[in-house]
Design a protein around this motif. Sequence first.
Motif, PDB file in Angstrom:
ATOM      1  N   THR A   1       0.709  -1.416  -0.069  1.00 15.10           N
ATOM      2  CA  THR A   1       0.007  -0.028  -0.126  1.00 15.10           C
ATOM      3  C   THR A   1       0.736   1.190   0.004  1.00 15.10           C
ATOM      4  N   LEU A   2       2.058   0.913   0.224  1.00 15.58           N
ATOM      5  CA  LEU A   2       3.098   2.219   0.186  1.00 15.58           C
ATOM      6  C   LEU A   2       2.808   3.410   1.206  1.00 15.58           C
ATOM      7  N   PRO A   3       2.677   3.198   2.451  1.00 10.72           N
ATOM      8  CA  PRO A   3       2.196   3.966   3.299  1.00 10.72           C
ATOM      9  C   PRO A   3       3.150   5.219   3.219  1.00 10.72           C
ATOM     10  N   ARG A   4       2.444   6.645   3.493  1.00 10.82           N
ATOM     11  CA  ARG A   4       3.311   7.680   4.252  1.00 10.82           C
ATOM     12  C   ARG A   4       3.447   7.926   5.413  1.00 10.82           C
ATOM     13  N   PHE A   5       3.446   6.947   6.400  1.00  9.32           N
ATOM     14  CA  PHE A   5       3.207   6.883   7.719  1.00  9.32           C
ATOM     15  C   PHE A   5       4.551   5.984   7.972  1.00  9.32           C
ATOM     16  N   PHE A   6       5.304   6.340   8.707  1.00  9.72           N
ATOM     17  CA  PHE A   6       6.653   5.655   8.989  1.00  9.72           C
ATOM     18  C   PHE A   6       6.826   5.497  10.636  1.00  9.72           C
ATOM     19  N   TYR A   7       7.204   4.394  10.969  1.00 10.81           N
ATOM     20  CA  TYR A   7       7.472   4.285  12.414  1.00 10.81           C
ATOM     21  C   TYR A   7       9.051   3.884  12.501  1.00 10.81           C
ATOM     22  N   TYR A   8       9.730   4.621  13.649  1.00 11.18           N
ATOM     23  CA  TYR A   8      11.168   4.312  13.810  1.00 11.18           C
ATOM     24  C   TYR A   8      11.423   4.268  15.227  1.00 11.18           C
ATOM     25  N   TYR A   9      12.526   3.671  15.232  1.00 10.90           N
ATOM     26  CA  TYR A   9      13.169   3.689  16.723  1.00 10.90           C
ATOM     27  C   TYR A   9      14.352   4.772  17.002  1.00 10.90           C
ATOM     28  N   ASP A  10      14.756   4.969  18.080  1.00  3.96           N
ATOM     29  CA  ASP A  10      15.687   6.097  18.183  1.00  3.96           C
ATOM     30  C   ASP A  10      17.180   5.577  17.794  1.00  3.96           C
ATOM     31  N   GLU A  11      17.299   4.168  18.125  1.00  3.09           N
ATOM     32  CA  GLU A  11      18.745   3.781  17.587  1.00  3.09           C
ATOM     33  C   GLU A  11      18.787   4.129  15.989  1.00  3.09           C
TER      34      GLU A  11
END
Lengths: 424, 353
Positions: free
Chosen positions: B329-339
């Motif tokens: 679906t190619l989201p424009r909402f990304f999750y990330y971690y601080d690492e």
Amino acid sequence: MKEYTRFLWRCFRLSFHGDWRYYTWMLLLTVIALLGLNAYCKQLVYGLATTGMTDQVSWGLYIANFTYLVGIAAAAVMLVIPAYIYKNKELHDVVIFGELLAVAAIVMCLLFVTADLGRPDRFHHLMLRFNFPLSMLTWDVIVLNVYLVLNLHICGYMIYTVYRKRKENRKLFVLPFVFIAIVWAVSIHTVTAFLYSGLGGRPFWNSAVIAPRFIASAFAAGPAFIIITLQVINRMTSHEMPLNALKLLRQIVLVAMTINVFLLLSEVFTDFYTGAVHSVSAQYLYFGIGEHTALVPWIWSAITMNLIALFLLYLPYRGRRVWVLNTACVLLIIGIWIEKGMGLIVPAFIPTPLGEFVEYMPTMNEILVGLGIWAFGLLLYSIFVRITVPVLNGDLSYDTVYHTEPESKPAVRNASGSERSVPS
Amino acid sequence: MNLRIYEGDGKSEGACGGSCGCGGGGDGAGSGGMSRSGITRRSFLRRGTATAGGLAALAASLSPLRDLESDDKPTVEKFLQKHYKEMSAEDMESALERIRNEVERRYEVRPDIRDIKPMDGVEFVYALNLTRCIGCRKCVHACVAENNQSRDPEIQYIRVLEMPRGSVDIEDGDHHYDRPTVPDDNHYYMPVQCHQCANPPCVKVCPVEATWQEPDGITVIDYDWCIGCRYCEAACPYWARRFNFAKPSLPTSDLNTTMSYLSNRPRQKGVMEKCHFCLHRTREGKMPACLEVCPVGARKFGNVLDPESDVSQVLKTKRVFVLKAELNTLPRFFYYYDERDPVGHRGGEGAAS
């Protein structure tokens, strides 16, 4: 043209004639249909909050019934194929009743979809911006409406030519449309299946087996429905049905149901042997998860009914023991209805794509709307049969006047010239 | 000759009751009382009562419609309103004027409503830091306050999942966690809202094109065009869409009077709605309400076409992922971690790793 309007007027008049059984039946249906209309008006005023649907389970009873009825409509064609391709003369009469059933079923389909809309007042937007060919729903709008027109034409033409005592111009006005209708019937159910199986976000639906399973179950439930209907018409009216047709119909149901059960097994195997996260909906459906078990009794009763029906169908057929066949048919009709409704539409929403469990139970208002639509459809079908029978018998044609009730007998419709009397 | 029989058939007249729901025609049909001379008094009475009874039953079943609110009644103006993409500037102005009047009538405030267009050279992207999020749900409520959602039943665009450490499978998440204080040591928190996919399944399935993707990447809904079939809700893999099952109720005191046509103007009963990245704010250079309220700075928003924007930096330097990537679906909402990503960050600050 003038003769045609007269025909329609006489049909209209005729639909108000009948014996006490006809009146009781029609009165009952009318009352239920009006109750449904009343419930629908409430839904219009207070919104779909009057239903059991939620953001979690956003489709329910309406779409389930819609799906089931598309199947019933499609199944009419199973009668057309043997009648026209294999030139099985006995089935010709049956075909008309099958196609009339398709008309009534499609009308119910359209009503169920309309009942499901949040803004039915904006229906015309479909004509102004039609997202074709991307949206499968637009495909469904096209195939259903064309199928309705096709069937109306075939039945209307055949009945009217008999009424006018004209010779049918079969090559030009019937056969081409019959063949289109055959392909079309498969298409309406395929498109409806694609409506669901094309959604990647719903793993329970996103399976290639959905479309073949739809068709198999429809071709079991539809002819089963017709087997019952033919016997009712036979019993209640003066029309002599070719009951030999039952034999052929039984074979169709038998084969279709066997394939349906096989496809179901394939699906269940893939879900459970893999055991991946995506089978959660199936687990919920068949066994329940934690305290969420609302669908378990439904699906197991459906499976039980289907298996018993299949067993009964496999018993050697004897014309005299028609009750065995009838029991099997009734079990099938109910079993497949549950399987397609509670068993196919609802579990795809449980759990939600984010893993939340919210169960669905239709409200009283929603059930009334559904019953109302069913009653309206049966009302339509009863009227169709009421008109078709005297026409086919030759009692109603352009040069005769059909007098419904001789003054001596209360069982009116039997006295209309046929030798047949009410079976005991 | 036959015609006379037909006309004189008294029962045929009374039979009308059979499907009018009055019961007038059924039982009496067997008895006599007919003559061969046209309509008899009896059959006339019978037909009359049957018709009247039928109409009364029909009227009774339609009676709930009396409670239909004036806003729900179809008007010529609403009926003729065009699809958003077909509206001329004047069409839009008259539609906005109609909405202003409706809002004023309902809430006794005149709203500041415009149709705010996307900016050129902008594609919005959201990034959310899972290490920082503490699951306080402030974003959920700021969103409701900003976007004029119905308060009863309350519609929320953001759902925060409480996830057990050691799992990124959203099916393990708890939707209804209720703790006196957050965060809980054994969990982390994952807010989910519309991912504004570049390949949106919801847009594809809409039969009337009531929802579409704007040039800046936001998927919007024309609330005046949606027919309420909820196919998009079934198609969305992120459960981001919400339906107005009941008439939205919103106290006047809670109304946000800064509105735009495609975002937070009050909705009607029976239509779809969802997160639109607060386009009435973000298209004018502001940040979304959910980002502004976040107490820990877990949310980053901006133009991904601008290499200096926060989100561009996050995409370059962090390990990011999207939900359900397998659905394409190619989201424009990304999750990330601080690492920090050892590869992506190598050229940056030397102190990393």
